[in-house]
Design an enzyme around this catalytic site. Structure first.
Site, short mmCIF file in Angstrom:
data_model
loop_
_atom_site.label_atom_id
_atom_site.label_comp_id
_atom_site.label_asym_id
_atom_site.label_seq_id
_atom_site.Cartn_x
_atom_site.Cartn_y
_atom_site.Cartn_z
N SER A 85 0.83 -1.21 0.00
CA SER A 85 0.00 0.00 0.00
C SER A 85 0.86 1.25 0.00
O SER A 85 1.95 1.26 0.58
CB SER A 85 -0.90 0.01 1.25
N TYR A 104 -2.29 -0.26 9.97
CA TYR A 104 -2.49 -0.82 8.62
C TYR A 104 -1.21 -0.70 7.81
O TYR A 104 -0.73 -1.67 7.20
CB TYR A 104 -3.64 -0.11 7.92
#
Length: 335
Positions: A127, A152
């Site tokens: 990501s 995350y």
């Protein structure tokens, strides 16, 4: 090829599975269909895949090692695309354990399944959030990413390190893709475009964080899928130019690569909203709010490495992509 796609009922996974089937690959979809967002949308994506020849599906979680290994043994994939994960930056502040279960425990299960079954290539989702508090633009895969600002992001950075270990120790070819903000038809309801569209059509105000002044490298789903497939077809080997005296996170003496996958063209959020207003034919009422904890102010992908190695060339302007999303949304929800 036989390709196992985890997260096959997800936004990117369902589009990828469609494209792989269209070119003649066999696809085994694996997804737990959890309720992080509307499961009926996930099922609707899956229902488009299930009737197609060459597609099989098993419901299961990455952290369920027995179920995952049963899927591998039943299908015997040649290549694997791991897109399943607990997604979302903001939710990681509320439920950190879900990220450890899916993104850490689940990912080591993927690595072990690939290692012991001779998988030719593992492509996995990282990501753009790994860039955290970095301010040098555009974000390059050669940059240090040691300052994540959400759990995350930390789990995605961990995935990159875990993949490198398996590439180094066991010769497993792995490629990590740092996705920048992906949007388009069948998109996720927790993402800005979906939320904004829903509220504007309902005559409700939208929450605009950082007063709309942050920018995102919005990348249309078709461009993303094209990049994933090009990457899947490009199995990495050891980088002959890798220098351990000047190491880079992007390559290795092992069969390992990291790439940004984005549009290389950031758009300010206020401009994104303006395009959406034009497509909807309605003005948005905006609640202008400060930047949320865990969010990064800007994202901007340097995709030179992916372009060089695979020929990746994103081509969809935000005006086209948003219009396509709005047309899908109106058709799907009957608005």
């Amino acid at each position: 090829m036989r390709v196992l796609v985890t997260g096959a009922a997800g936004f990117i996974g369902s589009h990828l599975s469609q494209r792989l089937l269209a070119r003649g690959d066999e696809v085994f979809g694996y997804d737990n269909l959890n309720d992080y967002y509307d499961p009926t949308l996930k099922q609707a994506r899956l229902d488009r895949l299930l009737p197609q020849a060459g597609f099989r599906f098993a419901k299961g979680a990455l952290e369920d090692r027995a179920a995952l290994e049963a899927a591998f043994d039943a299908f015997k994939p040649q290549r694997v695309v791991n897109l399943a994960a607990q997604a979302g930056v903001r939710y990681s502040l509320e439920n950190p354990q879900a990220y450890i279960d899916s993104n850490i425990v689940g990912f080591v299960n993927i690595l072990e399944a690939c290692r012991h079954r001779g998988v030719e290539h593992l492509v996995y989702a990282s990501s753009s959030s790994v860039y955290g508090s970095n301010r040098k633009m555009p974000f390059a895969v050669e940059d240090s990413v040691d300052h994540p600002v959400s759990l995350y992001a930390a789990t995605k950075k961990s995935n990159e390190l875990m993949a490198h270990t398996y590439s180094h120790l066991f010769g497993l070819p792995t490629t990590g893709l740092r996705f920048f903000t992906v949007y388009g038809p069948w998109g996720r309801p927790d993402m800005a475009l979906f939320l904004f569209t829903k509220r504007i059509l309902a005559g409700q105000p939208i929450d605009v964080f950082n007063h709309g002044r942050h920018s995102r490298d919005f990348t249309y789903i078709d461009d993303i899928v094209e990049g994933v497939i090009r990457t899947l077809d490009t199995v990495p080997g050891p980088d002959p130019s890798y220098d351990p005296l000047q190491p880079t996170p992007a390559t290795s003496s092992a069969p390992y690569r990291l790439y940004n996958i984005g549009n290389h063209s950031p758009v300010e959020l206020l401009r994104y909203i303006q395009v959406l207003e034009e497509c909807l034919g309605r003005k948005a009422e905006m609640n202008l709010l400060p930047l949320q904890p865990g969010d990064v102010p800007d994202s901007y992908a340097d995709v030179q490495a992916l372009r060089r190695d695979t020929g990746y060339a994103p081509s969809t302007p935000v005006e086209t992509g948003v219009r396509n999303f709005v047309e899908w949304y109106r058709a799907y929800y009957g608005q």
